[in-house]
Design a protein around this motif. Structure first.
Motif, PDB file in Angstrom:
ATOM      1  N   PRO A  26       0.826  -1.210   0.000  1.00  0.00           N
ATOM      2  CA  PRO A  26       0.000   0.000   0.000  1.00  0.00           C
ATOM      3  C   PRO A  26       0.860   1.261   0.000  1.00  0.00           C
ATOM      4  O   PRO A  26       1.743   1.419   0.835  1.00  0.00           O
ATOM      5  N   GLY A  27       0.625   2.132  -0.981  1.00  0.00           N
ATOM      6  CA  GLY A  27       1.387   3.367  -1.078  1.00  0.00           C
ATOM      7  C   GLY A  27       2.427   3.325  -2.170  1.00  0.00           C
ATOM      8  O   GLY A  27       2.979   4.358  -2.548  1.00  0.00           O
ATOM      9  N   VAL A  28       2.725   2.130  -2.695  1.00  0.00           N
ATOM     10  CA  VAL A  28       3.718   1.982  -3.757  1.00  0.00           C
ATOM     11  C   VAL A  28       3.002   1.529  -5.019  1.00  0.00           C
ATOM     12  O   VAL A  28       2.129   0.663  -4.979  1.00  0.00           O
ATOM     13  N   SER A  29       3.370   2.109  -6.147  1.00  0.00           N
ATOM     14  CA  SER A  29       2.695   1.844  -7.416  1.00  0.00           C
ATOM     15  C   SER A  29       3.506   0.902  -8.292  1.00  0.00           C
ATOM     16  O   SER A  29       4.681   1.156  -8.556  1.00  0.00           O
ATOM     17  N   GLY A  30       2.867  -0.181  -8.740  1.00  0.00           N
ATOM     18  CA  GLY A  30       3.530  -1.080  -9.673  1.00  0.00           C
ATOM     19  C   GLY A  30       3.844  -0.387 -10.986  1.00  0.00           C
ATOM     20  O   GLY A  30       4.867  -0.662 -11.622  1.00  0.00           O
ATOM     21  N   GLY A  31       2.961   0.516 -11.407  1.00  0.00           N
ATOM     22  CA  GLY A  31       3.190   1.280 -12.626  1.00  0.00           C
ATOM     23  C   GLY A  31       4.435   2.142 -12.523  1.00  0.00           C
ATOM     24  O   GLY A  31       5.126   2.371 -13.522  1.00  0.00           O
ATOM     25  N   MET A  32       4.712   2.625 -11.321  1.00  0.00           N
ATOM     26  CA  MET A  32       5.931   3.415 -11.097  1.00  0.00           C
ATOM     27  C   MET A  32       7.161   2.549 -11.364  1.00  0.00           C
ATOM     28  O   MET A  32       8.118   2.993 -12.013  1.00  0.00           O
ATOM     29  N   ILE A  33       7.136   1.297 -10.888  1.00  0.00           N
ATOM     30  CA  ILE A  33       8.246   0.378 -11.136  1.00  0.00           C
ATOM     31  C   ILE A  33       8.384   0.107 -12.628  1.00  0.00           C
ATOM     32  O   ILE A  33       9.497   0.084 -13.176  1.00  0.00           O
ATOM     33  N   ALA A  34       7.246  -0.083 -13.307  1.00  0.00           N
ATOM     34  CA  ALA A  34       7.278  -0.316 -14.762  1.00  0.00           C
ATOM     35  C   ALA A  34       7.867   0.880 -15.495  1.00  0.00           C
ATOM     36  O   ALA A  34       8.637   0.719 -16.446  1.00  0.00           O
ATOM     37  N   LEU A  35       7.510   2.078 -15.043  1.00  0.00           N
ATOM     38  CA  LEU A  35       8.013   3.300 -15.675  1.00  0.00           C
ATOM     39  C   LEU A  35       9.513   3.441 -15.454  1.00  0.00           C
ATOM     40  O   LEU A  35      10.280   3.748 -16.378  1.00  0.00           O
ATOM     41  N   VAL A  36       9.953   3.182 -14.228  1.00  0.00           N
ATOM     42  CA  VAL A  36      11.364   3.348 -13.883  1.00  0.00           C
ATOM     43  C   VAL A  36      12.230   2.276 -14.549  1.00  0.00           C
ATOM     44  O   VAL A  36      13.349   2.562 -14.998  1.00  0.00           O
ATOM     45  N   THR A  37      11.712   1.051 -14.634  1.00  0.00           N
ATOM     46  CA  THR A  37      12.510  -0.040 -15.202  1.00  0.00           C
ATOM     47  C   THR A  37      12.385  -0.116 -16.721  1.00  0.00           C
ATOM     48  O   THR A  37      12.958  -1.021 -17.349  1.00  0.00           O
ATOM     49  N   GLY A  38      11.649   0.816 -17.306  1.00  0.00           N
ATOM     50  CA  GLY A  38      11.709   0.999 -18.754  1.00  0.00           C
ATOM     51  C   GLY A  38      10.752   0.199 -19.613  1.00  0.00           C
ATOM     52  O   GLY A  38      10.968   0.112 -20.828  1.00  0.00           O
ATOM     53  N   PHE A  39       9.686  -0.393 -19.027  1.00  0.00           N
ATOM     54  CA  PHE A  39       8.771  -1.140 -19.892  1.00  0.00           C
ATOM     55  C   PHE A  39       7.315  -0.655 -19.785  1.00  0.00           C
ATOM     56  O   PHE A  39       6.400  -1.290 -20.308  1.00  0.00           O
ATOM     57  N   TYR A  40       7.106   0.502 -19.152  1.00  0.00           N
ATOM     58  CA  TYR A  40       5.744   0.995 -18.936  1.00  0.00           C
ATOM     59  C   TYR A  40       5.010   1.266 -20.251  1.00  0.00           C
ATOM     60  O   TYR A  40       3.882   0.793 -20.472  1.00  0.00           O
ATOM     61  N   GLU A  41       5.642   2.042 -21.142  1.00  0.00           N
ATOM     62  CA  GLU A  41       4.948   2.424 -22.372  1.00  0.00           C
ATOM     63  C   GLU A  41       4.700   1.216 -23.271  1.00  0.00           C
ATOM     64  O   GLU A  41       3.634   1.105 -23.897  1.00  0.00           O
ATOM     65  N   GLU A  42       5.644   0.279 -23.323  1.00  0.00           N
ATOM     66  CA  GLU A  42       5.408  -0.939 -24.110  1.00  0.00           C
ATOM     67  C   GLU A  42       4.267  -1.746 -23.499  1.00  0.00           C
ATOM     68  O   GLU A  42       3.450  -2.335 -24.221  1.00  0.00           O
ATOM     69  N   MET A  43       4.183  -1.784 -22.174  1.00  0.00           N
ATOM     70  CA  MET A  43       3.094  -2.487 -21.511  1.00  0.00           C
ATOM     71  C   MET A  43       1.746  -1.871 -21.876  1.00  0.00           C
ATOM     72  O   MET A  43       0.782  -2.574 -22.201  1.00  0.00           O
TER      73      MET A  43
END
Length: 337
Positions: A26-43
């Motif tokens: 709670p309070g941490v976003s999985g999307g934030m991890i995806a964005l930081v690790t470089g696969f958010y936009e492809e996802m």
């Protein structure tokens, strides 16, 4: 999409594992991890491919074309990693955060401190993705931060296990994957169903699957018909929640894909604001406020005392920030190769 090696997909699996872990905190976003690790936009763009055309390919039996169209290998690697987290890393984190009386290590504040540092590091990383800072991106940061802080300080609602509401929880809960800075787990706490869906229902599903694997198809690992009926009900809730999550994932991804193509800088800046706002939810030094039914009704945040444990918690924050810097360093090396 470039051609990936087996090792690339293994790396994607571990990135998905991190995303799934973050989704449960709670309070941490999985999307934030995806964005930081470089696969958010492809996802986001891959989820958009789950549409009428992909359904037509599937119904026509053109499976190879279907898998290529939806970027299946990528989606499988990241989402299998995300699901695996619920039965691996997240269990480890639960053990670290539980008190010794609950057979844990009692390191809740230290774990929160690490994720707090992770969020701080992510803010810097995401800021680099805004190609040009003008007035509109700055306004997006302010809007996102204010909205994120408002959500962070909302009081939780009582639990609600109506099926339509569980479906809605699935739609809302998946926002943590598609909207960096929005913690799906924290929003589930706000609407009262975090323990029901992310703890009780998931644990029941795990125990039921373990029982089936061991050949217990009748009682599903329970000792009475009443317990079995409750376990089956929990499995239904997981199915409805998963259906809502799938619906929300496809819907949100189409919206985010459109916004990113149209207003990339403003959208990324607003997401950065959401991440800033989520610091209120992830503040390490807080206690839970419970009512007489032992239901969560809010949090009391406080300034910590400066002692030996405080410095350990500060170290955990620094390690969290360093984790993001290491990820950025790895991504830069990968791009140069």
């Amino acid at each position: 999409m470039y051609k990936r090696s087996f090792i690339d997909y293994v790396v994607l699996y571990f990135k998905g594992l991190l995303m799934g872990t973050a989704n449960k905190i709670p309070g941490v976003s999985g999307g934030m991890i995806a964005l930081v690790t470089g696969f958010y936009e492809e996802m986001i763009y891959s989820f958009q491919k789950i549409n009428i055309k992909s359904l037509q390919l599937l119904m026509a039996g053109r499976f190879r074309k279907f898998f290529e169209y939806i970027n299946f290998k990528f989606l499988f690697a990241t989402n299998f990693g995300s699901i695996s987290a619920f039965f691996s890393i997240s269990l480890l984190i639960d053990w670290l955060m539980r008190t010794p009386a609950e057979k844990g290590l009692g390191l809740e504040t230290e774990v929160w401190s690490y994720f707090f540092g992770l969020i701080i590091g992510s803010i810097y990383y995401v800021s680099l993705k805004v190609k040009k800072w003008t007035l509109k991106p700055y306004l997006g940061v302010v809007f996102g931060a204010v909205l994120g802080l408002i959500i962070s300080f909302m009081d939780p609602m009582p639990p609600n296990d109506n099926y339509w509401f569980i479906f809605l929880c699935g739609i809302i809960g998946v926002s943590g994957m598609t909207l960096p800075g929005f913690s799906g787990s924290f929003i589930l706490i706000i609407i009262g169903n975090y323990n029901l869906l992310m703890v009780d229902a998931v644990n029941n599903l795990f125990y039921a699957l373990t029982a089936v694997f061991n050949g217990d198809f009748k009682m599903l690992g329970t000792s009475s018909l009443v317990e079995r009926a409750e376990r089956v009900r929990m499995i239904y809730l997981v199915g409805i929640f998963a259906s809502g999550s799938l619906f929300g994932m496809v819907t949100f991804s189409k919206l985010m894909g459109f916004l990113l193509r149209r207003w990339h800088n403003i959208v990324i800046a607003t997401l950065m604001g959401f991440i800033i706002g989520s610091l209120g939810a992830a503040w390490p030094w807080k206690t839970e406020d419970l009512d007489h039914h032992n239901q969560l009704i809010g949090y009391t945040r406080f300034i910590p005392e400066i002692d030996a444990r405080f410095f350990i918690q500060i170290l955990c924050i620094i390690i969290g920030i360093a984790s993001i810097l290491l990820i950025k360093h790895y991504e830069n090396k990968r791009i140069k190769l």
